[in-house]
Design a protein around this motif. Structure first.
Motif, PDB file in Angstrom:
ATOM      1  N   ARG A 185      12.597   0.893   5.014  1.00 34.32           N
ATOM      2  CA  ARG A 185      10.861   0.537   4.966  1.00 34.32           C
ATOM      3  C   ARG A 185      10.402   1.647   4.066  1.00 34.32           C
ATOM      4  N   GLY A 186      10.942   2.781   3.732  1.00 33.24           N
ATOM      5  CA  GLY A 186      10.210   3.709   2.967  1.00 33.24           C
ATOM      6  C   GLY A 186       9.796   4.880   3.686  1.00 33.24           C
ATOM      7  N   TRP A 187      10.010   4.705   5.082  1.00 32.20           N
ATOM      8  CA  TRP A 187       9.540   5.770   6.114  1.00 32.20           C
ATOM      9  C   TRP A 187      10.239   6.974   5.909  1.00 32.20           C
ATOM     10  N   ILE A 188       9.630   8.317   6.453  1.00 35.62           N
ATOM     11  CA  ILE A 188      10.112   9.431   6.447  1.00 35.62           C
ATOM     12  C   ILE A 188      10.445  10.036   7.679  1.00 35.62           C
ATOM     13  N   GLN A 189      11.683  10.328   7.682  1.00 33.06           N
ATOM     14  CA  GLN A 189      12.161  11.042   9.067  1.00 33.06           C
ATOM     15  C   GLN A 189      12.061  12.275   9.455  1.00 33.06           C
ATOM     16  N   VAL A 190      11.521  12.686  10.444  1.00 32.39           N
ATOM     17  CA  VAL A 190      11.100  13.806  11.045  1.00 32.39           C
ATOM     18  C   VAL A 190      12.430  14.457  11.800  1.00 32.39           C
ATOM     19  N   THR A 191      12.881  15.328  11.236  1.00 35.38           N
ATOM     20  CA  THR A 191      14.378  16.078  11.994  1.00 35.38           C
ATOM     21  C   THR A 191      13.947  17.220  12.640  1.00 35.38           C
ATOM     22  N   GLU A 192      13.026  17.738  12.553  1.00 36.92           N
ATOM     23  CA  GLU A 192      12.524  19.120  13.465  1.00 36.92           C
ATOM     24  C   GLU A 192      11.978  18.488  14.709  1.00 36.92           C
ATOM     25  N   PRO A 193      12.727  18.796  15.922  1.00 35.59           N
ATOM     26  CA  PRO A 193      12.204  18.329  16.970  1.00 35.59           C
ATOM     27  C   PRO A 193      10.880  18.842  17.542  1.00 35.59           C
ATOM     28  N   ASP A 223       0.634  -1.028   0.029  1.00 30.85           N
ATOM     29  CA  ASP A 223      -0.184  -0.043   0.031  1.00 30.85           C
ATOM     30  C   ASP A 223       0.729   1.293   0.062  1.00 30.85           C
ATOM     31  N   ASP A 224       0.438   2.580  -0.123  1.00 34.96           N
ATOM     32  CA  ASP A 224       1.126   3.831  -0.108  1.00 34.96           C
ATOM     33  C   ASP A 224       0.995   4.343   0.900  1.00 34.96           C
ATOM     34  N   LYS A 225       0.684   3.840   2.114  1.00 38.12           N
ATOM     35  CA  LYS A 225       0.596   4.507   3.301  1.00 38.12           C
ATOM     36  C   LYS A 225       2.024   4.902   3.985  1.00 38.12           C
ATOM     37  N   VAL A 226       2.428   6.147   4.186  1.00 38.49           N
ATOM     38  CA  VAL A 226       3.682   6.248   4.647  1.00 38.49           C
ATOM     39  C   VAL A 226       3.682   6.509   5.967  1.00 38.49           C
ATOM     40  N   ILE A 227       4.637   5.887   6.670  1.00 36.06           N
ATOM     41  CA  ILE A 227       4.954   6.294   8.204  1.00 36.06           C
ATOM     42  C   ILE A 227       6.095   7.185   8.510  1.00 36.06           C
ATOM     43  N   ARG A 228       5.835   8.481   9.216  1.00 36.51           N
ATOM     44  CA  ARG A 228       6.781   9.265   9.584  1.00 36.51           C
ATOM     45  C   ARG A 228       7.125   8.909  11.025  1.00 36.51           C
ATOM     46  N   PHE A 229       8.671   9.006  11.159  1.00 38.93           N
ATOM     47  CA  PHE A 229       9.288   8.502  12.332  1.00 38.93           C
ATOM     48  C   PHE A 229      10.218   9.629  12.781  1.00 38.93           C
ATOM     49  N   ARG A 230      10.640   9.712  14.089  1.00 42.88           N
ATOM     50  CA  ARG A 230      11.498  10.647  14.883  1.00 42.88           C
ATOM     51  C   ARG A 230      12.687   9.588  15.401  1.00 42.88           C
ATOM     52  N   CYS A 231      13.846   9.906  15.220  1.00 43.78           N
ATOM     53  CA  CYS A 231      14.846   9.220  16.006  1.00 43.78           C
ATOM     54  C   CYS A 231      16.225  10.185  15.829  1.00 43.78           C
ATOM     55  N   ASP A 232      16.640  10.779  17.073  1.00 47.53           N
ATOM     56  CA  ASP A 232      17.499  11.724  17.019  1.00 47.53           C
ATOM     57  C   ASP A 232      19.088  11.315  17.287  1.00 47.53           C
ATOM     58  N   PHE A 233      19.151  10.150  16.892  1.00 44.37           N
ATOM     59  CA  PHE A 233      20.508   9.678  16.871  1.00 44.37           C
ATOM     60  C   PHE A 233      20.839   8.644  15.949  1.00 44.37           C
ATOM     61  N   PRO A 234      21.976   8.588  15.352  1.00 45.52           N
ATOM     62  CA  PRO A 234      22.259   7.743  14.269  1.00 45.52           C
ATOM     63  C   PRO A 234      22.375   6.145  14.861  1.00 45.52           C
TER      64      PRO A 234
END
Length: 463
Positions: free
Chosen positions: A53-61, A32-43
Motif C-alpha cells: 500500500r506504500g506504507w512505511i515500516q517502523v523497525t525501531e521498537p 493522496d500523498d498521506k503516508v502511513i507508518r506501521f509497526r509489525c515485528d514478525f514477517p
C-alpha cells in the motif's frame, strides 16, 4: 477481456505487489500523498500488504511514531500501556479472551441468554444456543455427569479452554476415559489448585459431509468498535476438511474428527509435495461450498443458513459487548469464526480465534488472505478517505452491524435466494457470494472523487 478475467488479473497483481520496490505504484485506490507508518515485528502477510500500500515500516521498537502496530496477542497490554494517541490503532482488544477463550465464550452466551429471556426476546435468546451443549470442568462436573448418564452411549468432546490448533482435544464415551485423559494431559496439576479449565461438549454426531469428510467453515469477522458495536463480515472464507473419511466408530483418530491444518499435517509422514496436495485438498473456497449447498438444497435454504450463521456471530459479539474494554477506540479485531454444520444445515459455533492464521498455504489461499487484510485496512481507513457513511460494502467486507442490524433487500436472487414474501428484509450478509472487490473499490473511489469535486464546486460557488 471479461470482467472476471480482469478481476483475476488485478488480484494477481495485488498479490505480487509486495515484491515491487516503487512505493508509488503500490498505492492502490488512494490518490493522496498521506503516508502511513506501521509497526509489525514478525514477517507476515500483514507486512506484505502494508508495504504494497506504500506504507512505511517502523523497525525501531522504541520509535513511537506509527499509525498502526499490528502486534501479536501477547503484546496487547504493552501496546495499550503506551497511552496511545487517538490516531494509533492496534489489532486486539485488551480482554479479547472474553470472546476467544472457549469457557468465557460459553459463560457470556449463557449470561446473555438469561437477560434476553427476562426481556421476553425469545428469538434472540435462541441464537445463544449456537454452541453445542457445553459444560465447564471441573466446576460443572456434577451437572455434566448427570447429563452424561441421561444419554448413554453418546459421544463427547473435551477441549482445553485456552489452547488452539486442536491441542489437547479428545473424544470419549466413557467417564473413565475422561479421567485417564485428564491425568495424562495435566499430570500433577490435577491435584493442585486451581487446575486448568477445560470444556466438555456434546459431540455433533451427524455432521454435514463434503466428499465423505467432516468440515468446518472459517468465517472472518472484522470488529472496528464495541462501543458502539460495528461489525463487518468478509464475503470470502473457506471450509477446512478433515484428512480422513468420517467414521463415528473411530473416535481415536484426530484426522477423522478435527479439521485443524496443524493436526492434519502433524499426523502424516508425507513428503513436502504430498503435504502441499493435502493442504489444497483440505480446503474448499466458501463460494464453492455455497454453490454445492445451493445445488443440493436450493437457494432459500442456503440463504437461511448464512443468515443464521450471521445471527449466531452477532449473538456472541453482543454477549461480550458489555465486558470488552475498548479504551479510546484504538483497538480493532479481525476474528476467525469456526462453524460446523450438521445434516439439518444447523450451524454450530465451535470457537472464535483472535489471531487466525493469515499465512497462505497455497497460491489461492495467499490471494484470499492478502485481499482480506488489504480490505480490513480499507475499512479502517487510516488514510481518511471515507467519511464512514458512504457504503455498507468496502471491497470484500459487508457491514453487518452498525449500532444495530444493517438490513438489505437482496439484489441478486441467483446469489441470495428469493426473499420470503412476508419479510423482505435480510441481514446484509453475502457469505460465499461473488467477491468483485477490485471493481467495487474502483467504483467506490470514483464515487468519492465525484463527491469531492461536487463539494469543491459548491465551495467555489459560495465564494
Amino acid at each position: 477481456m471479461s470482467k472476471n478475467a480482469e478481476a483475476r488479473r488485478e488480484n494477481e497483481e495485488n498479490v505480487s505487489a509486495p515484491e515491487k520496490t516503487n512505493s508509488t505504484t503500490k498505492r492502490r485506490q488512494n490518490g493522496d500523498d498521506k503516508v502511513i507508518r506501521f509497526r509489525c515485528d514478525f514477517p507476515s502477510t500483514q507486512v506484505k500488504v502494508m508495504l504494497a500500500r506504500g506504507w512505511i515500516q517502523v523497525t525501531e521498537p522504541n520509535d513511537p511514531n506509527w499509525h498502526l502496530w499490528w502486534c501479536e496477542v501477547n503484546d496487547v497490554r504493552q501496546a495499550l500501556d503506551l497511552k496511545l494517541a487517538p490516531h494509533q490503532r492496534i489489532p486486539h482488544f485488551r480482554n479479547h479472551y472474553e470472546l476467544t477463550r472457549k469457557n468465557y465464550l460459553y459463560r457470556n452466551l449463557k449470561r446473555y441468554k438469561k437477560l434476553l429471556l427476562k426481556s421476553n426476546k425469545m428469538d434472540e435468546a435462541e441464537l445463544c444456543n449456537g454452541m453445542p451443549l457445553t459444560y465447564e470442568l471441573p466446576n460443572d462436573f456434577r451437572l455434566f455427569a448427570e447429563e452424561y448418564h441421561k444419554q448413554p452411549g453418546s459421544t463427547w468432546i473435551v477441549k482445553p479452554a485456552g489452547r488452539s490448533q486442536g491441542k489437547g482435544i479428545f473424544l470419549f464415551r466413557k467417564l473413565k476415559d475422561l479421567s485417564e485423559w485428564r491425568s495424562k494431559e495435566f499430570g500433577q496439576q490435577v491435584e493442585t489448585s486451581p487446575p486448568e479449565t477445560f470444556i466438555v461438549q456434546k459431540y455433533v454426531e451427524n455432521p454435514y459431509l463434503l466428499a465423505g469428510r467432516k468440515f468446518d467453515l472459517r468465517i472472518y469477522t472484522l470488529v472496528t468498535s464495541f462501543h458502539p458495536l460495528k461489525v463487518w463480515l468478509a464475503r470470502e472464507g473457506f471450509a477446512r476438511l478433515s484428512g480422513e473419511l468420517f467414521d463415528l466408530e473411530n473416535i481415536d483418530d484426530s484426522r477423522v474428527h478435527l479439521t485443524n491444518m496443524a493436526i492434519q499435517l502433524k499426523t502424516t509422514q508425507a513428503s513436502d509435495d504430498k503435504q502441499q496436495e493435502l493442504k489444497k485438498g483440505c480446503k474448499w473456497a466458501l463460494t464453492k461450498v455455497r454453490e454445492y449447498l445451493t445445488a443440493r438444497h436450493g437457494p432459500d435454504a442456503v440463504e437461511a443458513l448464512f443468515q443464521r450463521i450471521a445471527g449466531v456471530i452477532m449473538a456472541s459479539l453482543l454477549a461480550v459487548q458489555p465486558v470488552i474494554m475498548q479504551g479510546k477506540n484504538n483497538s480493532f479485531e479481525l476474528y476467525g469464526y469456526d462453524t460446523l454444520l450438521d445434516e439439518d444445515l444447523t450451524p454450530w459455533l465451535l470457537e472464535v480465534n483472535a489471531s487466525p492464521a493469515l499465512t497462505g498455504t497455497d497460491t489461492e489461499d495467499h490471494r484470499l488472505k492478502f485481499d482480506l487484510v488489504d480490505d480490513a485496512l480499507n475499512v479502517l481507513d487510516l488514510e481518511a478517505r471515507f467519511s464512514g457513511r458512504e457504503t455498507t460494502r468496502i471491497g470484500g467486507f459487508d457491514l453487518l452491524w452498525n449500532d444495530g442490524p444493517v438490513w438489505t433487500h437482496c439484489p441478486n436472487p441467483s446469489v441470495c435466494g428469493q426473499p420470503p414474501p412476508t419479510d423482505l428484509r435480510k441481514l446484509n450478509v453475502f457469505l460465499g457470494a461473488r467477491n468483485d472487490r477490485v471493481q467495487q473499490l474502483r467504483r467506490l473511489g470514483e464515487c468519492l472523487e465525484e463527491k469531492k469535486r461536487a463539494g469543491w464546486c459548491k465551495t467555489i460557488e459560495r465564494k
